[in-house]
Design a protein around this motif. Sequence first.
Motif, PDB file in Angstrom:
ATOM      1  N   ILE A 262      -5.627  17.130  -0.430  1.00  0.00           N
ATOM      2  CA  ILE A 262      -4.572  16.278  -0.919  1.00  0.00           C
ATOM      3  C   ILE A 262      -4.377  15.112   0.277  1.00  0.00           C
ATOM      4  N   VAL A 263      -4.056  15.654   1.353  1.00  0.00           N
ATOM      5  CA  VAL A 263      -3.830  14.621   2.363  1.00  0.00           C
ATOM      6  C   VAL A 263      -5.241  13.871   2.710  1.00  0.00           C
ATOM      7  N   GLY A 264      -6.268  14.638   2.833  1.00  0.00           N
ATOM      8  CA  GLY A 264      -7.655  13.719   2.713  1.00  0.00           C
ATOM      9  C   GLY A 264      -7.789  12.913   1.771  1.00  0.00           C
ATOM     10  N   GLY A 265      -7.460  13.023   0.685  1.00  0.00           N
ATOM     11  CA  GLY A 265      -7.629  12.224  -0.332  1.00  0.00           C
ATOM     12  C   GLY A 265      -6.747  10.974  -0.390  1.00  0.00           C
ATOM     13  N   LEU A 266      -5.534  11.307   0.195  1.00  0.00           N
ATOM     14  CA  LEU A 266      -4.343  10.242   0.412  1.00  0.00           C
ATOM     15  C   LEU A 266      -5.021   9.272   1.261  1.00  0.00           C
ATOM     16  N   ALA A 267      -5.754   9.898   2.298  1.00  0.00           N
ATOM     17  CA  ALA A 267      -6.179   8.645   3.552  1.00  0.00           C
ATOM     18  C   ALA A 267      -7.168   7.949   2.920  1.00  0.00           C
ATOM     19  N   LEU A 268      -8.256   8.458   2.057  1.00  0.00           N
ATOM     20  CA  LEU A 268      -9.093   7.712   1.467  1.00  0.00           C
ATOM     21  C   LEU A 268      -8.696   6.590   0.745  1.00  0.00           C
ATOM     22  N   SER A 269      -7.712   6.986  -0.014  1.00  0.00           N
ATOM     23  CA  SER A 269      -7.052   6.138  -1.141  1.00  0.00           C
ATOM     24  C   SER A 269      -6.341   5.411  -0.322  1.00  0.00           C
ATOM     25  N   TRP A 270      -5.683   5.326   0.454  1.00  0.00           N
ATOM     26  CA  TRP A 270      -4.896   4.592   1.127  1.00  0.00           C
ATOM     27  C   TRP A 270      -5.621   3.450   2.071  1.00  0.00           C
ATOM     28  N   ALA A 271      -6.827   3.891   2.645  1.00  0.00           N
ATOM     29  CA  ALA A 271      -7.869   3.033   3.305  1.00  0.00           C
ATOM     30  C   ALA A 271      -8.446   2.135   2.098  1.00  0.00           C
ATOM     31  N   ARG A 272      -8.714   2.620   1.089  1.00  0.00           N
ATOM     32  CA  ARG A 272      -9.072   1.776   0.065  1.00  0.00           C
ATOM     33  C   ARG A 272      -8.035   0.766  -0.358  1.00  0.00           C
ATOM     34  N   ALA A 273      -6.841   1.140  -0.675  1.00  0.00           N
ATOM     35  CA  ALA A 273      -5.864   0.176  -1.040  1.00  0.00           C
ATOM     36  C   ALA A 273      -5.524  -0.962  -0.005  1.00  0.00           C
ATOM     37  N   ILE A 274      -5.409  -0.478   1.365  1.00  0.00           N
ATOM     38  CA  ILE A 274      -4.980  -1.694   2.584  1.00  0.00           C
ATOM     39  C   ILE A 274      -6.406  -2.631   2.546  1.00  0.00           C
ATOM     40  N   SER A 275      -7.322  -2.116   2.245  1.00  0.00           N
ATOM     41  CA  SER A 275      -8.717  -3.081   2.395  1.00  0.00           C
ATOM     42  C   SER A 275      -8.945  -3.727   1.140  1.00  0.00           C
ATOM     43  N   GLU A 276      -8.332  -3.371   0.128  1.00  0.00           N
ATOM     44  CA  GLU A 276      -8.557  -4.091  -1.335  1.00  0.00           C
ATOM     45  C   GLU A 276      -8.564  -5.542  -1.119  1.00  0.00           C
TER      46      GLU A 276
ATOM     47  N   SER B 269       0.898  -1.195  -0.010  1.00  0.00           N
ATOM     48  CA  SER B 269      -0.013   0.076  -0.019  1.00  0.00           C
ATOM     49  C   SER B 269       0.760   1.232  -0.046  1.00  0.00           C
ATOM     50  N   LEU B 270       1.940   1.209   0.702  1.00  0.00           N
ATOM     51  CA  LEU B 270       2.995   2.242   0.702  1.00  0.00           C
ATOM     52  C   LEU B 270       3.397   2.707  -0.745  1.00  0.00           C
ATOM     53  N   ILE B 271       3.892   1.534  -1.586  1.00  0.00           N
ATOM     54  CA  ILE B 271       4.332   1.927  -3.047  1.00  0.00           C
ATOM     55  C   ILE B 271       3.182   2.184  -3.696  1.00  0.00           C
ATOM     56  N   SER B 272       1.854   1.716  -3.445  1.00  0.00           N
ATOM     57  CA  SER B 272       0.902   2.080  -4.186  1.00  0.00           C
ATOM     58  C   SER B 272       0.443   3.565  -4.222  1.00  0.00           C
ATOM     59  N   MET B 273       0.682   3.991  -2.985  1.00  0.00           N
ATOM     60  CA  MET B 273       0.328   5.391  -2.541  1.00  0.00           C
ATOM     61  C   MET B 273       1.427   6.480  -3.231  1.00  0.00           C
ATOM     62  N   ILE B 274       2.662   5.877  -3.354  1.00  0.00           N
ATOM     63  CA  ILE B 274       3.606   6.764  -3.975  1.00  0.00           C
ATOM     64  C   ILE B 274       3.446   7.060  -5.473  1.00  0.00           C
ATOM     65  N   VAL B 275       2.914   5.835  -5.914  1.00  0.00           N
ATOM     66  CA  VAL B 275       2.682   6.057  -7.484  1.00  0.00           C
ATOM     67  C   VAL B 275       1.302   6.893  -7.568  1.00  0.00           C
ATOM     68  N   VAL B 276       0.327   6.569  -6.680  1.00  0.00           N
ATOM     69  CA  VAL B 276      -1.081   7.395  -6.652  1.00  0.00           C
ATOM     70  C   VAL B 276      -0.815   8.802  -6.606  1.00  0.00           C
ATOM     71  N   VAL B 277       0.250   9.143  -5.618  1.00  0.00           N
ATOM     72  CA  VAL B 277       0.329  10.724  -5.380  1.00  0.00           C
ATOM     73  C   VAL B 277       1.146  11.120  -6.502  1.00  0.00           C
ATOM     74  N   GLY B 278       2.307  10.373  -6.973  1.00  0.00           N
ATOM     75  CA  GLY B 278       3.116  10.771  -7.829  1.00  0.00           C
ATOM     76  C   GLY B 278       2.610  11.481  -9.224  1.00  0.00           C
ATOM     77  N   ALA B 279       1.714  10.247  -9.598  1.00  0.00           N
ATOM     78  CA  ALA B 279       0.754  10.481 -10.747  1.00  0.00           C
ATOM     79  C   ALA B 279      -0.280  11.402 -10.665  1.00  0.00           C
ATOM     80  N   GLY B 280      -1.300  11.143  -9.250  1.00  0.00           N
ATOM     81  CA  GLY B 280      -2.252  11.766  -9.210  1.00  0.00           C
ATOM     82  C   GLY B 280      -2.279  13.261  -9.073  1.00  0.00           C
ATOM     83  N   VAL B 281      -1.187  13.894  -8.562  1.00  0.00           N
ATOM     84  CA  VAL B 281      -1.100  15.385  -8.358  1.00  0.00           C
ATOM     85  C   VAL B 281      -1.038  16.049  -9.580  1.00  0.00           C
ATOM     86  N   PRO B 282      -0.273  15.598 -10.335  1.00  0.00           N
ATOM     87  CA  PRO B 282      -0.034  16.250 -11.964  1.00  0.00           C
ATOM     88  C   PRO B 282      -1.417  15.997 -12.542  1.00  0.00           C
ATOM     89  N   ILE B 283      -2.127  14.924 -12.407  1.00  0.00           N
ATOM     90  CA  ILE B 283      -3.469  14.557 -13.165  1.00  0.00           C
ATOM     91  C   ILE B 283      -4.674  15.590 -12.499  1.00  0.00           C
TER      92      ILE B 283
END
Lengths: 271, 259
Positions: free
Chosen positions: A191-205, A61-75
Amino acid sequence: MNRRAFPVRLPPGGIITLVYIAFIALPLIALFVRAVSSYSLWDSLTSDITLTALRLSLVTSLISMIVVVGAGVPIARYLSRRTGPLSRVIDVLIDVPLVLPPVVAGLAMLMAFGRMGILGDALDAAGIRLPFTTAAVILAQIFVSAPFFIRAAKLGFQAVPRELEEISQTLGISPWRTFWRVTLPLAWPSIVGGLALSWARAISEFGATIMFAGNLTGRTQTMPLAILSAMESNVGAALALAVILVAASVIVLFVLALAATRAAVPAGRLE
Amino acid sequence: MLAVSALAAIATTACAADRPENAVTLRVFAASSLTDALTEASTAFEAENASVAIETHFAGSSRLRAQLEEGAQADIFISADPRHVDAITHLLVESLITTVATNEMVVALADSTRSIQSLEDLAEPDVKIVIALPDVPAGRYARALLVQMARQADFPSNFDDAVLANIVSEETNVRAVLAKIQLGEADAGFVYRSDLRDTGFRHLTIPNQNPADIAYVAAVLRDSPHHDAAQAFLDFLISDEGQQILASQGFFVPVTATP
């Protein structure tokens, strides 16, 4: 406001909130009580399978979040500036994974990246085999969790007044520096709020993972999969795993909530 | 919350609307491998017994057992492994425990996999094998057979370890194993002979299996309010008609009809 009046009165919203909190809290409390009263709790907490699954969940989930933030911010930044019909279509497309049942998401990923998938031969020629690998776990997490982040970050960027960025640039500050010093701090809570939601979804995937990555201890068995696997033999072990997952998730969510409020302060100083 | 239950009630009654007023609904918890056979048997039974509706719930037998232990409401439990029935006899009507069919394990092969021609090939490096979890009946039987094969002269003595090292995923029920083969993502998987019906899978048979080992045992839950209807359904499963349905779905039916 009527707190001190007699009888004690709560506005309707308050009553519904209390009922809702009870509805959410009761199952969680029951989970903890049952897990603690299970004699095997400690053994389960410290068993290899638990620790292996926990480590895999946290790392993936950490790696996923690095990718999600890295790509998600510019998008998100890009989409926050677009208003045409095409961008609305893109908005909807980005949200599609939110409405897909996770199993369907996993199936779709197999159809694309699996051995029989559209890209299967090309990937195979490149020596890449995704199904049943840890990489597949990460891809599944990114697929289902990224929309949460992009949505929130986009709203955050849209809320940043354009004038502030323009003023910054007329003062001769580069667009890049403006982004770092003006835009990002102002959008930070979103951004941090979105990260929290996104991480929660990833860890429970769960659904997409078991479909696309399978279930193997140490390689693809994340916490949710370990819980389901434990259910096959020992409800006590499943409860212990569940308690750890809930505890770890609550800690991370609190840390992120703290990060969101802390960062709002320097943003104010910029004005 | 009331509104939710009311909506749920409407949703369920809408489905059961074509049933008579005094209809009994039997909830049957059954092993995943019975999915097709039991669905067919239920339809046949309902056609003959207008007052009884069968509601089936399929999962790995071990999961169903855990759910029953946790107080899930069901009228009938059909396990792919007698162990899961033996473990919860305190919840069951012991006099009504019945074996309804038996089965055997095979190795299903993906269409794309041409390299596997014999059981020995399963131990080759880079073969992707899917199996059910060790506590799921199909997983336990498969592992026991691997150990048994490793002891035979035709197989190398480390055959079981070599095959287990090739496992890429452990599934929670046998149908999930089959799905991974069907999708072509795994090369081979341990499933029941009955699972192969209609799928046209290439498969390898596993020699020297004891036909009585894999027994489907049905039992009525003690807490069920519908013992008579539940018993009638079990009787149907071991009747000529019920056994024919099971046989047509690839199960072994050594069970002779009881009067």
